[in-house]
Design an enzyme around this catalytic site. Structure first.
Site, mmCIF file in Angstrom:
data_model
loop_
_atom_site.group_PDB
_atom_site.id
_atom_site.type_symbol
_atom_site.label_atom_id
_atom_site.label_comp_id
_atom_site.label_asym_id
_atom_site.label_seq_id
_atom_site.Cartn_x
_atom_site.Cartn_y
_atom_site.Cartn_z
ATOM 1 N N CYS A 402 7.062 9.880 -1.813
ATOM 2 C CA CYS A 402 6.283 9.574 -2.822
ATOM 3 C C CYS A 402 6.140 11.490 -3.591
ATOM 4 O O CYS A 402 5.017 11.288 -4.475
ATOM 5 C CB CYS A 402 5.180 10.931 -1.594
ATOM 6 S SG CYS A 402 4.327 9.983 -0.544
ATOM 7 N N LYS A 405 4.085 9.703 -6.618
ATOM 8 C CA LYS A 405 2.976 9.364 -6.511
ATOM 9 C C LYS A 405 2.439 9.565 -8.125
ATOM 10 O O LYS A 405 2.504 10.540 -9.146
ATOM 11 C CB LYS A 405 2.009 10.090 -5.910
ATOM 12 C CG LYS A 405 2.251 9.489 -4.578
ATOM 13 C CD LYS A 405 1.954 10.020 -3.527
ATOM 14 C CE LYS A 405 2.049 9.302 -2.259
ATOM 15 N NZ LYS A 405 0.827 7.683 -2.846
ATOM 16 N N ASP A 433 -8.101 10.117 4.830
ATOM 17 C CA ASP A 433 -6.510 9.473 5.164
ATOM 18 C C ASP A 433 -7.045 8.118 4.573
ATOM 19 O O ASP A 433 -6.264 7.231 3.878
ATOM 20 C CB ASP A 433 -6.446 9.789 5.758
ATOM 21 C CG ASP A 433 -5.647 11.198 6.023
ATOM 22 O OD1 ASP A 433 -4.646 11.897 5.342
ATOM 23 O OD2 ASP A 433 -6.373 12.378 6.902
ATOM 24 N N GLY A 522 1.721 -10.744 3.798
ATOM 25 C CA GLY A 522 1.787 -9.915 2.715
ATOM 26 C C GLY A 522 2.740 -10.582 0.870
ATOM 27 O O GLY A 522 2.200 -11.835 0.682
ATOM 28 N N SER A 524 5.553 -10.475 -2.357
ATOM 29 C CA SER A 524 6.608 -10.507 -2.824
ATOM 30 C C SER A 524 6.741 -10.795 -3.877
ATOM 31 O O SER A 524 6.344 -11.897 -4.819
ATOM 32 C CB SER A 524 8.067 -10.419 -1.724
ATOM 33 O OG SER A 524 7.818 -12.555 -1.600
#
Length: 723
Positions: A402, A405, A433, A522, A524
């Site tokens: 993080c 970011k 959130d 997903g 990749s």
């Protein structure tokens, strides 16, 4: 650093962090082989240098002085470190099995796992004794015994095994115990008729040294049992001891004989002149776990050290299609034996010497060996272009996790320009959130999060990234449902792509399934560097917990320490303690679903991530129209983070976090940590004041390092630090 234009094509796995492998890692960092991905696997984040063990026992060295930091060394070598115990090798399939982790593939592997001195044949030893090797458990048990002696326990110890190692330990123990208790009762037990059965030249000197040190020698006996009160010999004689050490010989790790690889009758891997395991083209072994068939030698660290350059060259040769060379160990070497106090005995070629000057020589040799792992060479940075556009982002590398970011001010400014959702089935709140979406009358939360690579171990990173993304779902009181995974891996061959993706999906899938979610798809791709992200959905069976419900008087609970950003930034720069990093990564792999359930009655809740504790607390304050007081001393902090913050280590986004969520009051490292970006950070909840301590007790009982860190107060929106 490896040129970015060279794709990864071959996997080299070092099993164990022994002396030979530690030196290979250092040499690899100085001159890596482009295209080879290096992995080291060891049960611990540090590897001990056993030559300094007697000095540690005697109190001449601190424990950290004889531990090689494998985390830091792996970073220097550009390697990934997997902290885990290897339990098997499948040579035909090119896979090793790691306990609790699964399988790791290799093209070339090397084994340097050392030996152990456990005594499974002695009844009660496993429960009441401790083997001198491996060092970690032994050192911990010895330190605990010394604390008991300092508190009044009898300074009684016994060493089973009267060889050189046992003699050194016994004299070191006697010296240390006298320094603490003023007296010592140390017994050296040897099965043979005399101590030092393999060293007749120096036996008389060693016997006299033991007597002078007050060590009682018992020979020609068998040990029948070890109990909580000491040692029971074969004839029934009882020797009182609060600490019993096993130093009777060197034993191979039992799992080696189960691999199907050729081993000696006592379980040591048989290797040829080029250090390859017999019959294997791509598996090597070095150090005490290996038996040199062409030149048998006793188990001694000096041979592992001398073998390291040959091992490095031969590993590179097999990886690149070159020719290996032979290792020719010396026939004899200078043996330096500690005598408890700062004195030593030396033996070589049948001649013996003694005195304090020899201790100084041994100390100098040992420290010289260790300093090469403490003072790692600074690698040359890439040359900056002579001409470039105006603007300066500073000299520090971009952080991972993080810490990478986008600055909170930039993000909030951009998001403020977005119009509110026009669809009636999209329900959102300021600073929530995750998004809340109505689907067929069911409330579903939707969130996404990505992490830039912060560890070379992409399996660990995948698990942490999955739990990090789930934090938003848990914070709103929802139950995880489904996940899409998005993976970018560096350029590599199809074979390495398959291995890498298998590790990522196995670890992420396990973490998600344990939390009640399933991976449903997903994407990749190959890229310049690794990043892993997840889009996660969850189901709400109640009203969402948002950041907007905090009330004046509420207690503020944090479920997890802060400081991960500082630690990860320091690790990237080679400044962090490997044990602190290993402990951090282990903590970040603990799911927080149970913690969220315990806090399900919170008035407001969020998970602490990239904008730091202050930034996420400010989000609660702004949405709720309140202020907050933070008790600085009550905020839990990861081990090592405060010291690093005190010397100025900061994550990339830290300054932007300070500007976005300023605090008043307080100063110093702990205040700086309030703005530290967190990866997979804790839940921050505003709860009824009277419920705070009880909830913390429940959280701690569930394994979370939770604390009440402050309270919600009336006043202008802002954060005040107390203490």
């Amino acid at each position: 650093m490896m040129p970015a234009s060279v794709p990864l094509t071959r996997d080299l796995v070092l099993i164990g962090g022994g002396h030979a492998h530690a030196l290979v890692l250092r040499m690899w960092g100085m001159d890596p082989l482009p295209g080879a991905r290096l992995t080291v696997i060891d049960p611990n984040p540090v590897a001990p240098y056993t030559g300094m063990l007697p000095g540690l026992v005697a109190g001449h060295y601190r424990r950290e002085e004889l531990e090689i930091d494998l985390v830091r060394l792996a970073r220097f070598a550009g390697a990934r470190l997997i902290v885990g115990a290897v339990t098997g090798i499948d040579a035909a399939a090119g896979r090793v099995t790691v306990a609790g982790r699964g399988e790791i593939g290799f093209d070339v592997a090397s084994v340097d796992v050392g030996i152990h001195s456990g005594m499974p044949q002695v009844r009660g030893f496993a429960e009441h004794g401790v083997a001198a090797k491996p060092l970690g458990p032994f050192a911990g048990a010895w330190e605990e015994f010394l604390r008991r002696v300092a508190d009044g326990a009898a300074p009684q110890a016994a060493v089973i095994g009267g060889g050189i190692a046992g003699i050194e330990l016994a004299m070191a123990m006697a010296y240390r115990l006298r320094g603490i208790a003023g007296r010592a009762e140390v017994t050296l037990i040897e099965q043979s008729a005399e101590i030092a059965p393999g060293a007749p030249v120096i036996r008389p000197r060693l016997t006299r040294a033991c007597v002078a040190a007050g060590v009682r020698i018992v020979t020609g006996v068998d040990v029948a049992q070890v109990t909580g009160a000491g040692v029971i010999l074969g004839d029934g004689t009882e020797i009182a001891a609060g600490f019993v050490a096993g130093a009777a010989g060197a034993r191979a790790h039992g799992w080696l004989a189960k691999t199907g690889l050729p081993v000696t009758a006592d379980g040591f891997l048989r290797v040829g002149a080029d250090l390859r395991v017999e019959g294997q083209e791509a598996i090597f072994a070095a150090g005490d776990c290996a038996h040199l068939t062409h030149a048998p030698r006793p188990k001694a660290g000096v041979y592992a050290v001398r073998a390291a350059p040959v091992l490095r060259d031969n590993l590179r040769a097999v990886l690149s299609g070159g020719t290996t060379r032979a290792f020719h160990p010396q026939r004899d070497y200078l043996k330096l034996i500690s005598l408890g106090e700062k004195s030593a005995l030396a033996e070589k070629m049948g001649m013996a010497f003694g005195g304090r000057l020899l201790w100084r020589l041994k100390d100098r040799i040992d420290r010289k060996f260790m300093v090469q792992f403490g003072d790692l060479p600074a690698m040359a940075a890439a040359e900056a272009p002579r001409l470039r556009a105006l603007g300066d982002l500073g000299p520090e590398p971009l952080c991972g996790g993080c810490g990478a970011k986008v600055a909170p001010g930039v993000l909030s400014e951009v998001l403020a320009q977005e119009r509110p959702p026009a669809r009636a089935d999209i329900v959102t709140g300021p600073g929530d959130d995750a998004a809340v979406i109505m689907v067929g009358g069911v409330r579903q939360v939707l969130t996404t999060d990505h992490l830039r690579g912060f560890t070379e171990d992409l399996g660990v990173m995948a698990r942490i990234a999955a739990l990090h993304a789930l934090g938003d779902v848990w914070a709103m009181g929802a139950k995880p449902q489904a996940a899409l995974v998005s993976v970018t891996v560096p350029r590599m061959s199809e074979g390495l792509q398959a291995r890498t993706m298998a590790e990522i999906m196995a670890q992420a899938g396990e973490a998600l399934r344990a939390s009640g979610a399933e991976i449903v798809g997903g994407h990749s791709t190959l890229g310049a560097e690794a990043s892993i992200g997840f889009t996660v959905t969850g189901l709400l069976e109640r009203d969402a917990i948002t950041v907007a419900g905090a009330r004046v008087g509420d207690a503020l609970i944090l479920t997890r320490p802060i400081g991960s950003g500082v630690l990860l930034a320091a690790e990237m720069r080679g400044l962090a303690d490997g044990r602190d990093i290993a402990a951090l990564l282990a903590a970040l792999q603990v799911p927080q679903g149970v913690a969220a359930e315990i806090l399900s009655g919170a008035h407001a809740m969020t998970d602490v991530t990239g904008f730091g504790l202050a930034g996420h607390l400010m989000a609660i304050c702004r949405a709720s129209g309140v202020a907050a007081e933070v008790d600085l001393a009550a905020v839990p902090v990861y081990a090592g983070a405060e010291a690093l913050a005190a010397v100025g280590v900061r994550s990339t986004i830290w300054a932007a976090n300070v500007a976005a969520a300023p605090v008043t009051g307080g100063a110093g490292a702990r205040v700086a940590l309030l703005h530290d970006p967190q990866t997979a950070g804790g839940m921050l909840a505003a709860v009824k004041a009277e419920a705070g301590e009880g909830l913390v007790q429940q959280l701690q009982a569930a394994g979370h390092a939770a604390a009440v860190i402050g309270r919600v107060v009336a006043g202008p929106v802002g954060i005040v630090v107390k203490g």
